[in-house]
Design a protein around this motif. Structure first.
Motif, PDB file in Angstrom:
ATOM      1  N   VAL A 181      44.720  13.234  23.725  1.00  0.00           N
ATOM      2  CA  VAL A 181      43.969  12.532  22.688  1.00  0.00           C
ATOM      3  C   VAL A 181      43.577  11.145  23.177  1.00  0.00           C
ATOM      4  N   GLY A 182      42.359  10.730  22.870  1.00  0.00           N
ATOM      5  CA  GLY A 182      41.914   9.381  23.220  1.00  0.00           C
ATOM      6  C   GLY A 182      41.562   9.245  24.686  1.00  0.00           C
ATOM      7  N   THR A 183      41.937   8.111  25.265  1.00  0.00           N
ATOM      8  CA  THR A 183      41.563   7.807  26.650  1.00  0.00           C
ATOM      9  C   THR A 183      42.607   8.319  27.636  1.00  0.00           C
ATOM     10  N   GLN A 184      43.021   9.548  27.445  1.00  0.00           N
ATOM     11  CA  GLN A 184      43.958  10.182  28.373  1.00  0.00           C
ATOM     12  C   GLN A 184      43.186  10.643  29.612  1.00  0.00           C
ATOM     13  N   PRO A 185      43.890  10.985  30.706  1.00  0.00           N
ATOM     14  CA  PRO A 185      43.203  11.538  31.886  1.00  0.00           C
ATOM     15  C   PRO A 185      42.364  12.761  31.504  1.00  0.00           C
ATOM     16  N   LYS A 186      41.339  12.997  32.279  1.00  0.00           N
ATOM     17  CA  LYS A 186      40.397  14.078  31.994  1.00  0.00           C
ATOM     18  C   LYS A 186      40.537  15.214  33.010  1.00  0.00           C
ATOM     19  N   LEU A 187      40.147  16.381  32.568  1.00  0.00           N
ATOM     20  CA  LEU A 187      40.058  17.545  33.448  1.00  0.00           C
ATOM     21  C   LEU A 187      38.601  17.731  33.839  1.00  0.00           C
ATOM     22  N   MET A 188      38.350  17.903  35.133  1.00  0.00           N
ATOM     23  CA  MET A 188      36.983  18.110  35.618  1.00  0.00           C
ATOM     24  C   MET A 188      36.923  19.335  36.518  1.00  0.00           C
ATOM     25  N   LEU A 189      35.852  20.087  36.394  1.00  0.00           N
ATOM     26  CA  LEU A 189      35.599  21.226  37.271  1.00  0.00           C
ATOM     27  C   LEU A 189      34.268  21.013  37.974  1.00  0.00           C
ATOM     28  N   LYS A 190      34.251  21.279  39.249  1.00  0.00           N
ATOM     29  CA  LYS A 190      33.026  21.158  40.041  1.00  0.00           C
ATOM     30  C   LYS A 190      32.514  22.554  40.379  1.00  0.00           C
ATOM     31  N   ALA A 191      31.208  22.758  40.240  1.00  0.00           N
ATOM     32  CA  ALA A 191      30.603  24.059  40.545  1.00  0.00           C
ATOM     33  C   ALA A 191      29.343  23.866  41.383  1.00  0.00           C
ATOM     34  N   GLU A 192      29.158  24.753  42.337  1.00  0.00           N
ATOM     35  CA  GLU A 192      28.003  24.701  43.237  1.00  0.00           C
ATOM     36  C   GLU A 192      26.936  25.690  42.776  1.00  0.00           C
ATOM     37  N   PRO A 193      25.653  25.361  42.965  1.00  0.00           N
ATOM     38  CA  PRO A 193      24.570  26.255  42.503  1.00  0.00           C
ATOM     39  C   PRO A 193      24.465  27.523  43.333  1.00  0.00           C
ATOM     40  N   LEU A 194      24.140  28.610  42.647  1.00  0.00           N
ATOM     41  CA  LEU A 194      23.934  29.898  43.301  1.00  0.00           C
ATOM     42  C   LEU A 194      22.491  30.371  43.201  1.00  0.00           C
ATOM     43  N   SER A 195      21.933  30.378  41.984  1.00  0.00           N
ATOM     44  CA  SER A 195      20.595  30.956  41.821  1.00  0.00           C
ATOM     45  C   SER A 195      19.958  30.474  40.534  1.00  0.00           C
ATOM     46  N   GLN A 196      18.668  30.798  40.407  1.00  0.00           N
ATOM     47  CA  GLN A 196      17.878  30.467  39.219  1.00  0.00           C
ATOM     48  C   GLN A 196      16.950  31.630  38.927  1.00  0.00           C
ATOM     49  N   GLU A 197      16.792  31.966  37.645  1.00  0.00           N
ATOM     50  CA  GLU A 197      15.889  33.050  37.275  1.00  0.00           C
ATOM     51  C   GLU A 197      15.381  32.823  35.858  1.00  0.00           C
ATOM     52  N   ALA A 198      14.275  33.476  35.528  1.00  0.00           N
ATOM     53  CA  ALA A 198      13.738  33.404  34.165  1.00  0.00           C
ATOM     54  C   ALA A 198      14.683  34.109  33.207  1.00  0.00           C
ATOM     55  N   ALA A 199      14.712  33.622  31.965  1.00  0.00           N
ATOM     56  CA  ALA A 199      15.612  34.184  30.954  1.00  0.00           C
ATOM     57  C   ALA A 199      14.858  34.427  29.663  1.00  0.00           C
TER      58      ALA A 199
END
Length: 251
Positions: free
Chosen positions: A218-236
């Motif tokens: 709660v509040g200004t506690q440490p944060k969890l972060m996830l990093k992800a790399e791009p794979l692809s792009q397509e119409a949806a």
């Protein structure tokens, strides 16, 4: 009499037997038991129906000869190392994230512009900063949400088991308002990040990366972060890229 007997034996009886055989065959009492396997053309694409040769005829197919349909996966992935999403056309001014999904964790949230005050509930939000961008723009994309039920809580829960090792390799889907879908693969789970340094890595990135952030307390506690790399792009489909958001002020 001998002539009549020979005529019955050589002409009439064969004709009668032949007629009876044809009748039984039509009625289903007789069948061809010899069949030939149909060998598909090795050059045919998967899913093509092979064309049988004229001699490859089967008159009595087995009941299990009909193949059941192959299930379609929810997510179709390109090979790892494929080209990253390209930059959007100059006319694509509506390139903002509208939806994020991590199917493996049952996360599926609309993405909205954050308010000026406390972050909203029931949605994810994109952070606005000149150093950041939107999917396909070659910059860091920063999405965040509360660690609450129905939001990013599964990220926090999974991070507590072997430091989130099972999330490495999971696919993140991000849709945008211009009806595009971007795929990313999670490569890093960063726990206990100081709240006043969560932007250090995203701002320093020199190529497109996706960052997912949630709270560890709660509040200004440490944060969890996830990093992800791009794979692809397509119409949806338009409907997929425009979920109905129901943000809630939960301050």
């Amino acid at each position: 009499m001998r002539f009549l007997a020979d005529r019955i034996r050589t002409r009439i009886m064969p004709a009668v037997l032949t007629a009876l055989g044809i009748t039984f065959l039509a009625a289903g009492f007789m069948s061809y038991t010899q069949s030939a396997d149909i060998v598909p053309d090795p050059s045919a694409e998967v899913g093509d129906v092979p064309t049988p040769s004229p001699t490859a005829l089967t008159f009595s197919p087995s009941p299990d000869a009909t193949a059941s349909p192959t299930p379609v996966p929810l997510i179709t992935l390109p090979p790892l190392g494929s080209a990253a999403p390209t930059k959007p056309p100059a006319s694509s001014g509506s390139r903002i994230a509208t939806r994020v999904r991590i199917a493996a964790l049952k996360i599926d949230l609309p993405v909205v512009k954050p308010p000026s005050g406390y972050p909203l509930c029931n949605v994810a939000m994109y952070y606005i900063n000149p150093a950041l961008g939107q999917p396909g723009q070659g910059k860091s994309v920063y999405l965040f949400a509360h660690a609450r039920t129905g939001m990013f809580l599964p990220l926090l829960t999974a991070s507590k088991v072997s430091n989130g090792k099972k999330m490495i390799g999971m696919i993140v889907e991000v849709w945008t308002a211009d009806d595009q879908r971007f795929l990313y693969v999670i490569t890093d789970v960063l726990r206990h990040q100081p709240f006043d340094h969560v932007f250090d890595k995203p701002f320093a990135a020199t190529s497109e990366t996706l960052w997912l952030q949630t709270s560890e307390g709660v509040g200004t506690q440490p944060k969890l972060m996830l990093k992800a790399e791009p794979l692809s792009q397509e119409a949806a489909p338009h409907a997929d890229a425009h979920p109905k958001a129901k943000p809630l002020n939960c301050s």
